[in-house]
Write an enzyme that holds these catalytic residues in place. Structure first.
Site, mmCIF file in Angstrom:
data_model
loop_
_atom_site.group_PDB
_atom_site.id
_atom_site.type_symbol
_atom_site.label_atom_id
_atom_site.label_comp_id
_atom_site.label_asym_id
_atom_site.label_seq_id
_atom_site.Cartn_x
_atom_site.Cartn_y
_atom_site.Cartn_z
ATOM 1 N N SER A 180 16.591 -44.515 51.059
ATOM 2 C CA SER A 180 15.191 -44.904 51.196
ATOM 3 C C SER A 180 14.654 -44.789 52.615
ATOM 4 O O SER A 180 13.466 -44.562 52.798
ATOM 5 C CB SER A 180 14.998 -46.326 50.682
ATOM 6 O OG SER A 180 15.850 -47.216 51.366
ATOM 7 N N HIS A 208 14.100 -43.221 44.390
ATOM 8 C CA HIS A 208 13.298 -42.156 45.009
ATOM 9 C C HIS A 208 13.525 -40.789 44.368
ATOM 10 O O HIS A 208 12.928 -39.809 44.783
ATOM 11 C CB HIS A 208 13.598 -42.080 46.509
ATOM 12 C CG HIS A 208 13.263 -43.339 47.226
ATOM 13 N ND1 HIS A 208 11.982 -43.653 47.613
ATOM 14 C CD2 HIS A 208 14.027 -44.405 47.579
ATOM 15 C CE1 HIS A 208 11.976 -44.840 48.203
ATOM 16 N NE2 HIS A 208 13.205 -45.321 48.185
ATOM 17 N N LYS A 240 7.268 -46.183 42.145
ATOM 18 C CA LYS A 240 7.209 -45.111 43.141
ATOM 19 C C LYS A 240 6.572 -43.879 42.489
ATOM 20 O O LYS A 240 5.379 -43.875 42.298
ATOM 21 C CB LYS A 240 8.592 -44.912 43.738
ATOM 22 C CG LYS A 240 8.885 -46.129 44.631
ATOM 23 C CD LYS A 240 10.275 -46.247 45.170
ATOM 24 C CE LYS A 240 10.319 -47.469 46.091
ATOM 25 N NZ LYS A 240 11.607 -48.144 46.121
#
Ligand SMILES: *Cc1c(COP(=O)(O)O)cnc(C)c1O
Length: 385
Positions: A180, A208, A240
């Site tokens: 991250s 992610h 996200k």
């Protein structure tokens, strides 16, 4: 001792170390062009990789509340488990080829739940040193031993696994897919091979990668052509690339039933809003078809990396949407962040304890929603710093 006298010195020290945290105030939708702290800026700090947070399909889904209510009313095991949650779980499982999927209100809670629930005293959790804080907290709050290996060091990981085998400990390996704060990618193919070789379980945090990597955005496993094995568990977040909020765990029926029965961060909390689950379902449909967005994102990443190289910036090696400009001192990182702000660019300075000492950095995140002109503006502003 009063609360005041305990915390005032700690807060004063933070200020002196350039480490005070604050919350920038957003007064516009979540898009590349945003109003933050009253200033109009181009935002390079969000994790909205595909530009879905403000997508019309999601807004439309959010308005459609005919069959659900905004509040879920209770925990999943009481009366909070709505059909919208159930359908989202099934649709995610189908998409990923997982036996089952379980929703969580946040990725942080999912990580606490999995690491606490699946491990027992005598087990060992083996994690990459740069894993996300929530994986570290999950391990620290479990009854298992917790060992960390140097970032991406497969030899050190193997030594740890050998030791666990000698000591007859059940090992569970845990790693971010894309890290991250650094943006680099764990060699999941090698990690999976090691896990199989040493009969270790594997828990991958794909916060992610999901939506961004692999076929149809199926994430890091798909990127490496891996499938979910019975002793592999995947966590993905919905806040996200999905542009919503929440998270999910994908794994075998046994894993999911165990979490439903034993995971305190699952059991003792109100279910996410059914409206959010409905919007996540709409987001999933967009994610599956977002090939052009994923291509645009790759193009923006390449443009940024090429431009940064020409300026002579030191980037942490990364091919992902997360690009770290290493600056060292917290003070320097703050000064750069401020310099960019004055030029209408929002890029967050990341400082210890979020990252190791002397590795303060600017964390740039790119999105498919950025135009090539906006990336160029960022590069110009960096040049001026
Ligand atoms: C953001 C993030 C989380 C936490 O997910 P939330 O849904 O924001 O709580 C977990 N792991 C990683 C690697 C993350 O980047």
């Amino acid at each position: 001792m009063s609360i005041e006298s305990r915390f005032q010195p700690l807060l004063a020290q933070r200020e002196q170390d350039y480490l005070t945290r604050s919350r920038p105030l957003v007064t516009s939708p979540q898009t590349p062009a945003m109003q933050i702290n009253g200033c109009q800026v181009i935002n390079f700090s969000s994790n909205d990789y595909l530009g879905l947070a403000n997508h019309p399909a999601l807004k439309q889904a959010a308005a459609n509340t005919e069959h659900s209510s905004y509040g879920s009313g209770a925990a999943h095991l009481v009366t909070g488990h709505h059909l919208e949650h159930h359908l989202l779980e099934d649709e995610l499982a189908d998409w990923l080829g997982a036996e089952r999927v379980l929703l969580f209100s946040t990725g942080y809670m999912a990580n606490l739940a999995v690491l606490q629930t699946l491990t027992q005293k005598g087990d060992v959790i083996i994690g990459d040193k740069l894993n996300h804080a929530s994986l570290i907290d999950g391990a620290l709050h479990s009854d298992a031993d917790f060992k960390r290996y140097p970032h991406l060091d497969m030899q050190a990981l193997e030594q740890r696994l050998q030791k666990a085998q000698t000591q007859k400990q059940q090992a569970i390996i845990t790693s971010d897919s894309i890290f991250s704060m650094d943006g680099d990618l764990a060699p999941l193919d090698q990690i999976q091979t090691l896990a199989n070789q040493y009969h270790a379980w594997l828990y991958i945090d794909d916060a992610h990668g999901i939506g961004v990597l692999g076929k149809q955005g199926k994430g890091a496993l798909s990127h490496f052509d891996l499938t979910l094995q019975p002793d592999t568990i995947l966590m993905g977040t919905l806040g996200k690339a999905f542009g919503c909020s929440g998270a999910f765990v994908a794994g075998s029926s046994t894993v999911i039933e165990s979490l439903i029965n034993f995971a305190r961060p699952y059991i003792y909390t109100t279910a996410m809003s059914p409206v959010n689950a409905h919007v996540c379902r709409a987001a999933l449909e967009v994610v599956k078809k977002a090939e052009s967005e994923r291509q645009q994102l790759q193009q923006n990443i390449q443009q940024f990396k090429q431009g940064a190289k020409e300026i002579g910036l030191t980037l942490h090696p990364s091919n992902s949407a997360i690009q770290a400009i290493l600056l060292g001192e917290s003070e320097t990182a703050l000064a750069w962040s401020k310099g960019l702000k004055q030029q209408g660019i929002w890029a967050t300075a990341i400082r210890p304890p979020t990252v190791p000492n002397n590795t303060a950095r600017l964390r740039i995140t790119l999105s498919a929603a950025h135009t090539s002109q906006q990336v160029e503006q960022l590069l110009q502003a960096l040049k001026n710093c």
